[in-house]
Design a protein around this motif. Structure first.
Motif, short mmCIF file in Angstrom:
data_model
loop_
_atom_site.label_atom_id
_atom_site.label_comp_id
_atom_site.label_asym_id
_atom_site.label_seq_id
_atom_site.Cartn_x
_atom_site.Cartn_y
_atom_site.Cartn_z
N GLY A 196 0.83 -1.20 0.00
CA GLY A 196 0.00 0.00 0.00
C GLY A 196 0.86 1.25 0.00
O GLY A 196 2.05 1.20 -0.31
N ASP A 281 -3.79 0.42 2.64
CA ASP A 281 -3.96 -0.64 1.66
C ASP A 281 -5.36 -0.52 1.09
O ASP A 281 -6.32 -1.01 1.69
CB ASP A 281 -3.72 -2.00 2.34
CG ASP A 281 -3.84 -3.16 1.35
OD1 ASP A 281 -3.97 -2.89 0.13
OD2 ASP A 281 -3.81 -4.31 1.79
N ASP A 282 -5.46 0.19 -0.03
CA ASP A 282 -6.77 0.35 -0.70
C ASP A 282 -7.85 0.89 0.23
O ASP A 282 -8.96 0.36 0.26
CB ASP A 282 -7.23 -1.01 -1.25
CG ASP A 282 -7.09 -1.05 -2.75
OD1 ASP A 282 -6.90 0.03 -3.35
OD2 ASP A 282 -7.20 -2.16 -3.31
#
Ligand code: AMP
Ligand code: GLY
Length: 426
Positions: A196, A281-282
């Motif tokens: 990420g 992370d997203d």
């Protein structure tokens, strides 16, 4: 009031610059400071870990508040030292207690804290020579890349990201059996690699309440395009375009608030800054690490973006009144570029004369000094990271461009800086 600021980097120059803007600040002392902090107050030639001399200087100079910049004195217990002596008990130390500083001082302590309080972080195992073979099996069965961390403070060098099992096993052996990081590596945390985008989030807490400060990203690698060796930080930017209110809400709910509640529950005394090193992370944040202080060079973009009076903020922290404070932020973007001595983070020359510091500084730019000192009539280099230019702009690229321009007006032999700070944010 009289204030003592501890440390000697660009972070401390930025703090000193901001503290002296407050009407509440009578005298400012900095120990040991640098040639930049000497422009804001009185430098005292006392090392950051010399608690006896620091206490004595506070008594002599009638200091009311101590702001601790770096982690080392905190991890060594400066807060407790002041609290435990009747002569200094009345002085407000901004920084966590020795035990709470273990959040930075011991990776294993921080991981156990996060696990106990359900705070998202990488899955991990913890090993010493006692359970060495278990560690070998853990590494052999782990996916790649795999991350090895010396438990204690290792001057930013104790984290290894290994792409191959054989490399991880060899490093594990070096840390535990060959004392690669000395005592800091007597215990090793082995953890999952988080993917990420990395970012840093900061709060100021009084142990009950907290205020969120502007977020930042720092650039750790020495080379352009994030290549080469890790450094203390070659630049920083704030704010970050991808940090929207939905993401911040998740950070508050899943990370910051459980951390403050955990401190309370575990009776960890904490009145100071918490620096959360996060991976996004997203849209899902996870904690990479805690630091029990502000970052450097992150402070050089975060502090200039805060409009509040810093002494008022720190007083509210000491008095557990942060619930009454609202942080006001400059909406402009800030970019800090760091000039280092050629060779850094390896060997470099010191006491090289710096030119250009007396020249006019552009509106919207600030020069903070880091590794500098006064030598006769000259200001000379005194460390790897030497100067920091922070500029404001409507966009990060505009701010970074102005910092680069200002950097070009400064000079010392073998000076180097990254000219691509903020490159991913147009
Ligand atoms: P630290 O000394 O904990 O700040 O770690 C140094 C750097 O290593 C971090 O800033 C990250 O870039 C990287 N890092 C540490 N732990 C992890 C992890 N679990 N996954 C990915 N990167 C990591
Ligand atoms: N710039 C990273 C740190 O201060 O830890």
């Amino acid at each position: 009031m009289n204030i003592l600021l501890i440390g000697s980097g660009g972070r401390e120059h930025a703090f000193a610059w901001k503290l002296t803007q407050s009407k509440l600040c009578d005298k400012l002392f900095i120990a040991p400071g640098n040639a930049g902090t000497a422009l804001c107050g009185t430098n005292l030639p006392i090392a950051v870990n010399d608690f006896e001399l620091l206490s004595a200087a506070c008594i002599t100079n009638k200091v009311d508040m101590v702001l601790v910049g770096p982690e080392e004195p905190l991890v060594k217990g400066i807060y407790d030292h002041f609290q435990n002596s009747p002569a200094t008990k009345h002085i407000a130390v901004i920084g966590p207690s020795k035990e709470a500083s273990q959040l930075e001082g011991s990776k294993a302590f921080a991981k156990a804290f996060m696990q106990r309080h359900n705070i998202p972080t990488a899955a991990y195992g913890e090993f010493t020579t006692e359970n060495y073979n278990e560690g070998v099996d853990y590494i052999k069965n782990h996916s790649l890349p795999i991350v090895l961390k010396a438990d204690g403070l290792a001057a930013g060098k104790g984290v290894l990201i290994c792409q191959h099992t054989i490399e991880a096993l060899s490093e594990f052996e070096l840390m535990l059996r060959q004392s690669k990081f000395g005592d800091a590596g007597k215990k090793v945390v082995v953890e999952e690699f988080l993917k990420g985008i990395e970012l840093s989030v900061f709060v100021l807490t009084d142990g009950q309440n907290y205020v969120l400060l502007p977020e930042a990203k720092d650039y750790k690698r020495v080379g352009e395009g994030d290549t080469g060796l890790n450094t203390g930080g070659m630049g920083a930017v704030s704010p970050l375009p991808f940090v929207n209110s939905a993401f911040l809400q998740k950070v508050k709910e899943t990370i910051i608030e459980p951390t403050i509640a955990g401190l309370k529950k575990d009776k960890l005394e904490y009145r100071g800054f918490i620096f959360f090193g996060l991976m996004n992370d997203d849209g899902d944040p996870k904690v990479i690490e805690y630091n029990c202080r502000m970052g450097d060079p992150e402070t050089e973009v975060v502090i200039p973006r805060i409009k509040n009076d810093l002494v008022e903020l720190l007083t509210a922290t000491a008095q557990q009144q942060l619930n009454k404070v609202v942080i006001e932020t400059d909406s402009r973007c800030a970019a800090a570029v760091v000039a280092v001595s050629g060779g850094y983070p390896g060997d470099y020359k010191s006491e090289v004369a710096i030119e250009g510091l007396a020249d006019e500084v552009l509106e919207n730019s600030l020069i903070f000094q880091s590794g500098t000192k006064q030598l006769g009539n000259d200001i000379v280099t005194n460390g790897g990271r030497v100067l920091v230019v922070t500029s404001f702009g409507d966009t990060i690229s505009e701010a970074a461009e102005q910092s680069n321009y200002m950097m070009e007006q400064l000079y010392f032999e073998d000076m180097y800086f990254r000219s691509d700070i903020g490159y991913e944010f147009p």
